[in-house]
Motif scaffolding. Structure first.
Motif, short mmCIF file in Angstrom:
data_model
loop_
_atom_site.label_atom_id
_atom_site.label_comp_id
_atom_site.label_asym_id
_atom_site.label_seq_id
_atom_site.Cartn_x
_atom_site.Cartn_y
_atom_site.Cartn_z
N GLN A 18 6.00 2.55 -0.01
CA GLN A 18 5.29 1.33 -0.41
C GLN A 18 5.46 0.39 0.78
OE1 GLN A 18 3.28 0.19 -2.83
NE2 GLN A 18 3.24 -1.80 -1.82
N ASP A 19 4.37 0.18 1.49
CA ASP A 19 4.43 -0.56 2.76
C ASP A 19 5.45 0.11 3.68
OD1 ASP A 19 2.41 -2.37 1.96
OD2 ASP A 19 3.88 -3.58 0.89
N ASP A 20 6.55 -0.58 4.04
CA ASP A 20 7.54 -0.01 4.96
C ASP A 20 8.76 0.57 4.26
OD1 ASP A 20 6.02 -0.69 7.20
OD2 ASP A 20 6.90 -2.70 7.32
N GLU A 21 8.77 0.56 2.93
CA GLU A 21 9.95 1.03 2.18
C GLU A 21 9.70 2.41 1.58
OE1 GLU A 21 12.85 -0.31 -1.51
OE2 GLU A 21 11.11 -1.54 -1.01
N MET A 22 10.61 3.35 1.86
CA MET A 22 10.52 4.67 1.25
C MET A 22 10.94 4.55 -0.21
SD MET A 22 12.20 8.40 2.23
CE MET A 22 11.85 8.28 3.96
N VAL A 23 10.04 4.93 -1.11
CA VAL A 23 10.31 4.83 -2.54
C VAL A 23 10.40 6.21 -3.21
CG1 VAL A 23 9.26 2.54 -2.71
CG2 VAL A 23 7.85 4.58 -3.14
N GLY A 24 10.03 7.26 -2.47
CA GLY A 24 10.05 8.60 -3.06
C GLY A 24 9.93 9.67 -1.99
N PHE A 25 9.85 10.91 -2.47
CA PHE A 25 9.86 12.07 -1.59
C PHE A 25 9.00 13.16 -2.21
CE2 PHE A 25 11.63 16.27 -0.66
CZ PHE A 25 11.68 16.26 0.73
N THR A 26 8.31 13.92 -1.37
CA THR A 26 7.55 15.07 -1.84
C THR A 26 7.64 16.20 -0.82
OG1 THR A 26 5.41 15.82 -2.72
CG2 THR A 26 5.34 14.25 -0.89
N MET A 68 0.83 -1.18 0.00
CA MET A 68 0.00 0.00 0.00
C MET A 68 0.88 1.25 0.00
SD MET A 68 -2.94 1.05 2.71
CE MET A 68 -2.14 2.13 3.83
N VAL A 69 0.61 2.15 -0.91
CA VAL A 69 1.36 3.40 -0.99
C VAL A 69 0.75 4.41 -0.02
CG1 VAL A 69 2.07 5.30 -2.50
CG2 VAL A 69 1.96 2.97 -3.40
N HIS A 70 1.62 5.07 0.77
CA HIS A 70 1.16 6.08 1.72
C HIS A 70 2.27 7.11 1.94
CE1 HIS A 70 3.20 3.06 4.21
NE2 HIS A 70 3.47 4.03 5.05
N LEU A 71 1.88 8.23 2.54
CA LEU A 71 2.83 9.30 2.88
C LEU A 71 3.16 9.23 4.36
CD1 LEU A 71 1.15 12.32 1.03
CD2 LEU A 71 3.00 10.85 0.19
N LYS A 72 4.39 9.56 4.68
CA LYS A 72 4.82 9.60 6.08
C LYS A 72 5.75 10.79 6.25
CE LYS A 72 7.14 6.70 9.51
NZ LYS A 72 7.82 5.41 9.72
N LYS A 73 5.52 11.56 7.29
CA LYS A 73 6.30 12.76 7.55
C LYS A 73 7.79 12.42 7.67
CE LYS A 73 6.83 16.56 10.78
NZ LYS A 73 6.37 17.25 11.95
N ILE A 74 8.62 13.28 7.09
CA ILE A 74 10.06 13.14 7.25
C ILE A 74 10.42 13.67 8.64
CG2 ILE A 74 12.34 13.85 6.43
CD1 ILE A 74 10.91 11.94 4.50
N ASP A 75 11.12 12.86 9.41
CA ASP A 75 11.51 13.25 10.76
C ASP A 75 12.92 12.73 11.05
OD1 ASP A 75 11.26 10.50 11.34
OD2 ASP A 75 9.31 10.75 12.30
N GLU A 76 13.31 12.76 12.32
CA GLU A 76 14.67 12.35 12.68
C GLU A 76 14.94 10.87 12.44
OE1 GLU A 76 12.23 12.07 16.53
OE2 GLU A 76 12.34 13.41 14.83
#
Length: 147
Positions: free
Chosen positions: A51-59, A1-9
């Motif tokens: 994509q699930d637990d893997e970061m595949v991109g950035f916005t 599942m594709v989702h967005l997650k805040k960039i943090d430390e």
């Protein structure tokens, strides 16, 4: 599942390590530059595209000070993850995220891209963005999505 997650430390270094193909490097600033820029963009959000637990991109998107409307400043998918539909899904997620938080007076989402980036032009057009004829910013074509 594709989702967005805040960039943090916890995940910023993963974002910095993402790269576009060599032939795309002139189309988008590095994620490190985008994260540095975030220090001066008070109403912007840096998000990992997962994509699930893997970061595949950035916005990077938010409320622009100059025109008072929402802008997508950065959208990229890692070179190893391109061609899998993540970009299209990520654009829709950003549109949905902005739709949730925008006020009634916010009527558009704007972005820009290098005119030579025909793939981006086609993708954004498919997602409902319309090129603004004659509008260029720093040599980039401006395109808008209207709610």
């Amino acid at each position: 599942m594709v989702h967005l997650k805040k960039i943090d430390e916890h995940n910023w270094l993963k974002a910095v390590r993402l790269k576009v193909r060599t032939d795309q490097e002139t189309f988008v600033a590095s994620n490190a530059i985008s994260l540095a820029q975030l220090n001066f963009l008070t109403d912007f959000h840096a998000m990992g595209i997962y994509q699930d637990d893997e970061m595949v991109g950035f916005t990077l998107f938010g409320l622009d000070r100059d025109d008072g409307e929402y802008w997508i400043y950065r959208m990229m998918i890692d070179e190893k993850q391109q061609g899998k539909g993540y970009g299209k899904k990520a654009i829709q997620l950003v549109i949905d995220e902005i739709r949730k938080v925008k006020e009634d007076r916010h009527t558009t989402i704007t972005l820009s891209y290098e005119p030579e980036n025909t793939f981006a032009a086609g993708l954004y057009s498919t997602m409902g963005f319309v090129e603004q004829e004659g509008m260029m910013i720093h040599g980039e074509q401006v395109s808008r999505y209207t709610f």
